[in-house]
Design a protein around this motif. Structure first.
Motif, short mmCIF file in Angstrom:
data_model
loop_
_atom_site.label_atom_id
_atom_site.label_comp_id
_atom_site.label_asym_id
_atom_site.label_seq_id
_atom_site.Cartn_x
_atom_site.Cartn_y
_atom_site.Cartn_z
N ASN A 1 1.05 -1.21 0.01
CA ASN A 1 -0.08 0.13 0.07
C ASN A 1 0.79 1.25 0.21
O ASN A 1 1.73 1.70 0.87
CB ASN A 1 -1.02 -0.28 1.27
CG ASN A 1 -1.82 1.18 1.06
OD1 ASN A 1 -1.90 2.32 0.65
ND2 ASN A 1 -2.78 1.48 2.60
N ASN B 1 -0.22 4.66 -0.26
CA ASN B 1 -0.94 5.52 -0.04
C ASN B 1 -0.82 5.98 1.15
O ASN B 1 -0.40 5.20 2.33
CB ASN B 1 -2.90 4.89 -0.21
CG ASN B 1 -3.91 5.85 -0.40
OD1 ASN B 1 -3.39 6.61 1.44
ND2 ASN B 1 -4.72 6.52 -1.18
N THR C 1 -11.06 4.59 4.15
CA THR C 1 -12.12 3.59 3.38
C THR C 1 -10.81 3.00 2.99
O THR C 1 -10.27 3.44 2.77
CB THR C 1 -13.25 3.76 2.87
OG1 THR C 1 -12.49 5.06 1.91
CG2 THR C 1 -15.15 4.37 3.17
N GLU D 1 -10.65 3.07 -0.31
CA GLU D 1 -11.13 3.80 -1.77
C GLU D 1 -9.83 5.16 -0.66
O GLU D 1 -8.89 5.58 -1.24
CB GLU D 1 -11.81 4.77 -1.97
CG GLU D 1 -12.62 3.38 -2.72
CD GLU D 1 -13.53 3.10 -1.46
OE1 GLU D 1 -13.76 1.83 -2.70
OE2 GLU D 1 -13.24 3.12 -0.58
N GLU D 2 -10.42 5.57 0.18
CA GLU D 2 -8.88 6.85 1.29
C GLU D 2 -7.85 6.57 1.16
O GLU D 2 -7.06 7.24 1.28
CB GLU D 2 -10.47 7.32 2.05
CG GLU D 2 -11.44 7.47 1.73
CD GLU D 2 -12.37 7.91 3.12
OE1 GLU D 2 -13.24 9.08 3.25
OE2 GLU D 2 -12.19 7.26 4.41
N GLY E 1 -6.14 3.67 0.56
CA GLY E 1 -5.66 2.35 0.10
C GLY E 1 -5.25 0.84 0.72
O GLY E 1 -5.41 0.76 2.07
N THR F 1 -15.74 -3.57 3.79
CA THR F 1 -15.69 -3.19 1.63
C THR F 1 -17.13 -4.22 0.93
O THR F 1 -17.06 -5.58 1.55
CB THR F 1 -14.56 -3.21 1.33
OG1 THR F 1 -13.72 -2.47 2.01
CG2 THR F 1 -14.28 -2.97 -0.32
N ASP G 1 -9.43 -8.52 -0.49
CA ASP G 1 -9.12 -7.51 -0.50
C ASP G 1 -8.07 -7.14 -1.03
O ASP G 1 -7.81 -5.83 -1.34
CB ASP G 1 -9.22 -6.52 0.67
CG ASP G 1 -10.24 -5.61 1.66
OD1 ASP G 1 -11.01 -5.43 0.86
OD2 ASP G 1 -9.90 -5.37 2.81
N TYR H 1 -7.53 -0.19 7.03
CA TYR H 1 -6.52 0.18 5.90
C TYR H 1 -5.98 1.43 6.38
O TYR H 1 -6.26 2.21 6.97
CB TYR H 1 -7.24 0.72 5.30
CG TYR H 1 -8.82 -0.72 4.52
CD1 TYR H 1 -8.23 -1.85 4.08
CD2 TYR H 1 -9.99 0.15 4.47
CE1 TYR H 1 -9.42 -2.55 3.21
CE2 TYR H 1 -10.86 -1.25 4.87
CZ TYR H 1 -10.35 -2.19 3.85
OH TYR H 1 -11.93 -2.91 3.34
#
Length: 623
Positions: free
Chosen positions: A49, A51, A59, A61-62, A64, A99, A133, A474
């Protein structure tokens, strides 16, 4: 126990590995053990990850998430080159997540019985598939993991995954079960609290209730969610994973899981055969034969089938969560089945009660157990400045008959990061501890991903508090992300301190897996020097390791401020065990090669002038 260990037991010089104390030990007739092993535990969804948002309760999406495919050939080569033999991919089996994967036929999971947004890896929802995931293509998720197994093997790494026999997620539901396999609880008689072939325990006249939350806790923080309503449909209520029999467990119970029934009645009596007296001394083949004609509870068969399913896919071993909460007879059955299919399988168990160690190794046929409550806890106190190294040699003495089976670690997913303020506050303080942990016995060594960079676990990911990297949400791991360097896996963004620390780990771990001495004999010299040597501190530890080919004197200084200078003494019995004669011997550090001293042997006693800096360790090879 493998054949090499048995031979060493009979013929080794000082270290007894599961042998009888009345065996006569002859000097210098050692049969060399296999080299030491090193396990790299990696939290799979965090590794790749990149991000860096790290929003609390963020999340996927937020914030990663990493994928199986992020473990590229380059990434795996770098892990292998760190000095690693086995990689433990944590969080692989499909567990509860928040998710939404309904587009793939996967039911949504209820936040009222999920810890965090990414979910606990120990609330497994489907044992015959993997966490969605972690896949680029969710429909192809199992194939992506099988490809990772193949890449790992090509890199020279053995693969370990988790199996959690004590409990499963409250909403267990297999979507891809092999033919003939039914879900846990599918055939249970729910009108009774207990039946030998029920997979769960029940409160027949009661429904499950979500815990009462306190301390301002709310699932998913303050965020709203269509399933976050303080209810979860479960009737009748099942007992909770940590053993709570309440239909409404406490918020500090393992409320997201249900306890598996292994044929143990509520009063603690057992509905299965016992192993004969002395059967712990028999090998796995005899254990396998013992169970062949026995009727065993349904849960035994289900977990045996799960383990053999993953073994057939190429998984090389398992880490068994909370193994001591499951009867040792089941482990005899389970592990003898695994070993029959793969004699080299690496079987590691989480057992914290020292009075159970020998039963789970001998009767349960475990290869390795966590050495937490003795070595880890003691070293942690020394690192924190309020413990003495005097307490370490007695541990090795107490465990000398099983020392090979006690896996050593300083970090894992359950423990605080070394660099966190709650532990040591400084990754450098892990250096002497890591040398001791990795060299004091023949047991495997384990490190946790980003330990080699000094990660401090300070990110507030949502569920739980910082000091250990979150296993529930996450999140990005900053020191690791700098090394990953946008998936170049080359340390391109690492700080100088992080690069230096990883170099230390790389030197140490590679030395351990190549050293014959570390697969050989051990003798403490700390106690002797505490009694006979001036300026020798209770913040210093020393011991000898040797084989026919290699002789080592290892000294570590846990003091973060003081340099110690003293004349280290080797008693006469050690000099004889090392097959040294009167004279002078060069002693050179094997880690960095910059430190040298001279060992003088006079009248069959040794002395060695030592100057050791704060947090320094010396692995002196006698030449």
């Amino acid at each position: 126990m493998n054949k090499v260990v048995v031979l060493t037991c009979v013929m080794a010089l000082t270290v007894f590995i599961g042998c009888k104390k009345d065996v006569e030990i002859q000097p210098q007739t050692q049969v060399t053990l296999k080299k030491k092993q090193v396990v790299y535990q990696v939290f799979t969804r965090l590794f790749g990850n990149t991000n860096t948002t790290n929003k609390p309760w963020g999340t996927i999406e937020e914030n990663g998430v990493g994928k199986f495919n992020d473990f590229t050939d380059k990434a795996l080569k770098e892990i292998k080159d760190l000095g690693v033999t086995h990689i433990w991919y944590t969080g692989v089996p499909h567990h509860d997540v928040i998710t939404d994967y309904t587009a793939y036929g996967i039911d949504n999971d209820d936040p009222d019985v999920v810890k965090g947004r990414a979910g606990s890896p120990y609330a497994v929802k489907d044992y015959y598939n993997v966490n969605p995931d972690l896949a680029v293509n969710v429909e192809n998720r199992l194939e992506e993991f099988k490809a990772l197994i193949k890449r790992s093997h090509n890199a020279g790494l053995k693969v370990i995954i988790d199996i959690v026999p004590n409990h499963v997620a409250r909403n267990y539901k297999g979507l891809t079960n092999p033919e003939g396999v039914t879900d846990f609880g599918a055939e249970d008689d729910k009108t009774v609290t207990y039946h030998v072939n029920n997979n769960f325990y029940y409160n027949p006249d009661e429904s499950f209730k979500v815990p009462n939350w306190d301390n301002n806790y709310s699932p998913l923080g303050q965020e709203k969610h269509p399933l976050k309503d303080g209810e979860f449909d479960e009737a009748p209520a099942k007992w909770t994973g940590n053993g709570s029999r309440l239909s409404q467990p406490n918020m500090y119970d393992w409320y997201e899981t249900v306890k598996v029934n292994y044929g143990v009645r509520p009063d603690g009596t057992k509905d299965f055969d016992s192993l004969p007296d002395g059967f712990g001394n028999e090998n796995y083949s005899k254990h396998f034969e013992f169970w062949k004609d026995k009727t065993v509870p349904s849960s035994w068969v289900k977990f045996k089938d799960i383990a053999l399913y993953w073994t057939a896919l190429g998984v090389d071993g398992f880490r068994f969560d909370m193994a001591e909460m499951v009867p040792v007879e089941f482990w005899s059955y389970m592990n003898s089945n695994i070993k029959t299919k793969n004699p080299e399988a690496f079987l590691l168990a989480e057992v914290y009660n020292p009075t159970l160690y020998r039963d789970y190794i001998k009767k349960g046929k475990m290869d390795y157990l966590y050495d937490k409550v003795q070595l880890y806890d003691t070293i942690k106190h020394v690192m924190q400045g309020h413990g003495k190294t005097d307490n370490i040699p007695p541990i090795q003495d107490d465990l000398k008959d099983i020392e090979h089976h006690m896996l050593h670690f300083l970090e894992n997913h359950d423990e605080q990061r070394i660099a966190s303020p709650e532990f040591a506050g400084n990754a450098e303080k892990g250096k002497p501890a890591m040398v001791v942990s990795a060299t004091i016995s023949t047991s495997p060594t384990m490190i946790y991903f980003a330990q080699e960079f000094g990660e401090d676990g300070s990110e507030d990911a949502g569920f739980g508090k910082p000091s250990r990297t979150s296993i529930f949400d996450y999140v990005g791991v900053p020191t690791l992300q700098r090394w990953v360097n946008n998936k170049a896996f080359d340390g391109g963004q690492s700080t100088a301190d992080e690069t230096q620390l990883r170099d230390f780990y790389k030197r140490l771990l590679n030395f351990t897996i190549s050293s014959s001495a570390l697969a050989g004999n051990y003798q403490d010299i700390h106690v002797y020097n505490r009694a006979h040597t001036e300026n020798y501190s209770d913040k210093v530890l020393s011991f000898a390791r040797w084989s026919l080919e290699e002789k080592l004197i290892i000294i570590s200084n846990f003091d973060a401020e003081n340099t110690f200078q003293f004349e280290l003494k080797l008693p006469e019995d050690l000099v004889k065990n090392l097959a040294l004669k009167n004279g002078s011997y060069r002693a050179k550090d094997a880690l960095y090669g910059t430190y040298e001293s001279v060992l003088e042997v006079i009248d069959m006693k040794g002395k060695l002038n030592i100057k050791i800096k704060p947090l320094e360790s010396l692995i002196l090879k006698i030449e």
